[in-house]
Design a protein around this motif. Structure first.
Motif, mmCIF file in Angstrom:
data_model
loop_
_atom_site.group_PDB
_atom_site.id
_atom_site.type_symbol
_atom_site.label_atom_id
_atom_site.label_comp_id
_atom_site.label_asym_id
_atom_site.label_seq_id
_atom_site.Cartn_x
_atom_site.Cartn_y
_atom_site.Cartn_z
ATOM 1 N N ASP A 1 0.871 -1.163 0.000
ATOM 2 C CA ASP A 1 0.000 0.000 0.000
ATOM 3 C C ASP A 1 0.913 1.220 0.000
ATOM 4 O O ASP A 1 1.297 1.733 1.056
ATOM 5 C CB ASP A 1 -0.912 -0.014 1.228
ATOM 6 N N LEU A 2 1.329 1.626 -1.207
ATOM 7 C CA LEU A 2 2.238 2.746 -1.384
ATOM 8 C C LEU A 2 1.567 3.792 -2.274
ATOM 9 O O LEU A 2 0.969 3.440 -3.296
ATOM 10 C CB LEU A 2 3.545 2.300 -2.045
ATOM 11 N N THR A 3 1.685 5.041 -1.878
ATOM 12 C CA THR A 3 1.217 6.151 -2.696
ATOM 13 C C THR A 3 2.430 6.994 -3.044
ATOM 14 O O THR A 3 2.925 7.761 -2.216
ATOM 15 C CB THR A 3 0.177 6.997 -1.929
ATOM 16 N N LEU A 4 2.930 6.785 -4.269
ATOM 17 C CA LEU A 4 4.154 7.457 -4.701
ATOM 18 C C LEU A 4 3.784 8.700 -5.509
ATOM 19 O O LEU A 4 3.211 8.584 -6.597
ATOM 20 C CB LEU A 4 5.009 6.497 -5.522
ATOM 21 N N PRO A 5 4.104 9.891 -4.996
ATOM 22 C CA PRO A 5 3.703 11.126 -5.669
ATOM 23 C C PRO A 5 4.306 11.306 -7.062
ATOM 24 O O PRO A 5 3.656 11.865 -7.944
ATOM 25 C CB PRO A 5 4.194 12.230 -4.727
ATOM 26 N N ALA A 6 5.524 10.833 -7.271
ATOM 27 C CA ALA A 6 6.198 11.031 -8.561
ATOM 28 C C ALA A 6 6.296 9.716 -9.322
ATOM 29 O O ALA A 6 6.489 8.656 -8.721
ATOM 30 C CB ALA A 6 7.590 11.615 -8.341
ATOM 31 N N GLN A 7 6.185 9.802 -10.643
ATOM 32 C CA GLN A 7 6.315 8.614 -11.483
ATOM 33 C C GLN A 7 7.774 8.243 -11.728
ATOM 34 O O GLN A 7 8.063 7.106 -12.103
ATOM 35 C CB GLN A 7 5.607 8.815 -12.816
ATOM 36 N N LYS A 8 8.666 9.198 -11.502
ATOM 37 C CA LYS A 8 10.091 8.937 -11.709
ATOM 38 C C LYS A 8 10.895 9.555 -10.576
ATOM 39 O O LYS A 8 10.532 10.608 -10.049
ATOM 40 C CB LYS A 8 10.578 9.521 -13.032
ATOM 41 N N VAL A 9 11.980 8.881 -10.217
ATOM 42 C CA VAL A 9 13.033 9.460 -9.391
ATOM 43 C C VAL A 9 14.279 9.380 -10.256
ATOM 44 O O VAL A 9 14.756 8.285 -10.558
ATOM 45 C CB VAL A 9 13.229 8.692 -8.068
ATOM 46 N N GLY A 10 14.776 10.525 -10.696
ATOM 47 C CA GLY A 10 15.822 10.515 -11.715
ATOM 48 C C GLY A 10 15.246 9.879 -12.966
ATOM 49 O O GLY A 10 14.199 10.295 -13.455
ATOM 50 N N GLY B 1 4.312 10.202 4.064
ATOM 51 C CA GLY B 1 5.359 10.506 3.106
ATOM 52 C C GLY B 1 4.865 11.349 1.952
ATOM 53 O O GLY B 1 3.779 11.108 1.425
ATOM 54 N N LYS B 2 5.686 12.340 1.572
ATOM 55 C CA LYS B 2 5.375 13.216 0.442
ATOM 56 C C LYS B 2 6.464 13.187 -0.618
ATOM 57 O O LYS B 2 6.220 13.542 -1.756
ATOM 58 C CB LYS B 2 5.195 14.651 0.939
ATOM 59 N N ASN B 3 7.668 12.768 -0.234
ATOM 60 C CA ASN B 3 8.804 12.752 -1.150
ATOM 61 C C ASN B 3 9.028 11.315 -1.610
ATOM 62 O O ASN B 3 9.299 10.425 -0.803
ATOM 63 C CB ASN B 3 10.039 13.300 -0.415
ATOM 64 N N THR B 4 8.900 11.089 -2.904
ATOM 65 C CA THR B 4 8.967 9.726 -3.449
ATOM 66 C C THR B 4 10.309 9.063 -3.153
ATOM 67 O O THR B 4 10.353 7.887 -2.803
ATOM 68 C CB THR B 4 8.688 9.740 -4.966
ATOM 69 N N HIS B 5 11.400 9.803 -3.272
ATOM 70 C CA HIS B 5 12.722 9.247 -2.958
ATOM 71 C C HIS B 5 12.749 8.767 -1.503
ATOM 72 O O HIS B 5 13.201 7.657 -1.219
ATOM 73 C CB HIS B 5 13.801 10.303 -3.197
ATOM 74 N N HIS B 6 12.243 9.571 -0.595
ATOM 75 C CA HIS B 6 12.239 9.191 0.824
ATOM 76 C C HIS B 6 11.369 7.966 1.078
ATOM 77 O O HIS B 6 11.734 7.085 1.865
ATOM 78 C CB HIS B 6 11.732 10.356 1.687
#
Length: 193
Positions: free
Chosen positions: A118-127, A156-161
């Motif tokens: 159950d992950l909500t990743l704000p960005a589709q890419k990191v790098g 969490g709001k930062n996908t990398h984190h």
């Protein structure tokens, strides 16, 4: 020593991976994907395993085949290094913070492949890394190793984190679950399969 070496060559990837469950957290990783190298280095440091990995993949297409096949190879190496699983703790869990991100991870080295995320990743890419590949890696690992794995993002709001918390937590729980704590197979059935 609980070690395994896996080699996998397909039309899409050429992988050599060595895993030592009784290591010191040493990583020598070249996956062809910089972000995955970073995540696997964190995983290795937090598990206490030693991991050596070289992957030559068709990254001119994208990173999908490399990420998935590395998950397959890591799972196979883990299953082989664990052997009959005699004496392992079997279970591990943690709620791990990474700055504003908070991830719960619970694992059973059950012999049964179950993945619940159950992950909500704000960005589709990191790098250049497609963040949806995190789940592809986890699914391949779980299937190949026979793990029951639950990962839930609590904040969490930062996908990398968020992804960093996932890989650190995974390392911690696998290190805990694979630790030798006794001399019997930890199951009333007498087998973990």
């Amino acid at each position: 020593m609980r070690t395994s070496t896996v080699k996998r060559t397909t039309a899409e990837t050429d992988i050599a991976l060595t895993l030592n469950l009784d290591g010191s957290g040493k990583a020598d990783i070249c996956s062809g994907c910089g972000f995955l190298d970073h995540m696997l280095t964190l995983f290795t440091a937090h598990s206490g395993f030693d991991l050596s990995l070289v992957c030559k993949g068709d990254t001119y297409v994208d990173d999908h085949h490399s990420v998935e096949d590395i998950g397959i190879c890591l799972g196979k190496a883990l299953a082989e290094a664990l052997g009959d699983k005699k004496g392992i703790a079997r279970y591990g869990d943690i709620t791990l913070p990474m700055d504003e991100a908070l991830v719960l991870c619970a694992l059973d080295i059950s012999g049964r492949a179950v993945l619940c995320t159950d992950l909500t990743l704000p960005a589709q890419k990191v790098g250049t890394f497609d963040t949806e590949l995190c789940e592809e890696f986890l699914a391949a690992l779980v299937r190949s190793a026979g793990l029951t794995l639950h990962i839930r993002q609590l904040a969490g709001k930062n996908t990398h984190h968020i992804l960093e918390a996932v890989f650190k937590a995974l390392g911690r729980v696998l290190g805990k679950a694979a630790a030798i704590v006794g001399d019997a197979i930890p199951s009333t059935k007498g087998v973990l399969a």
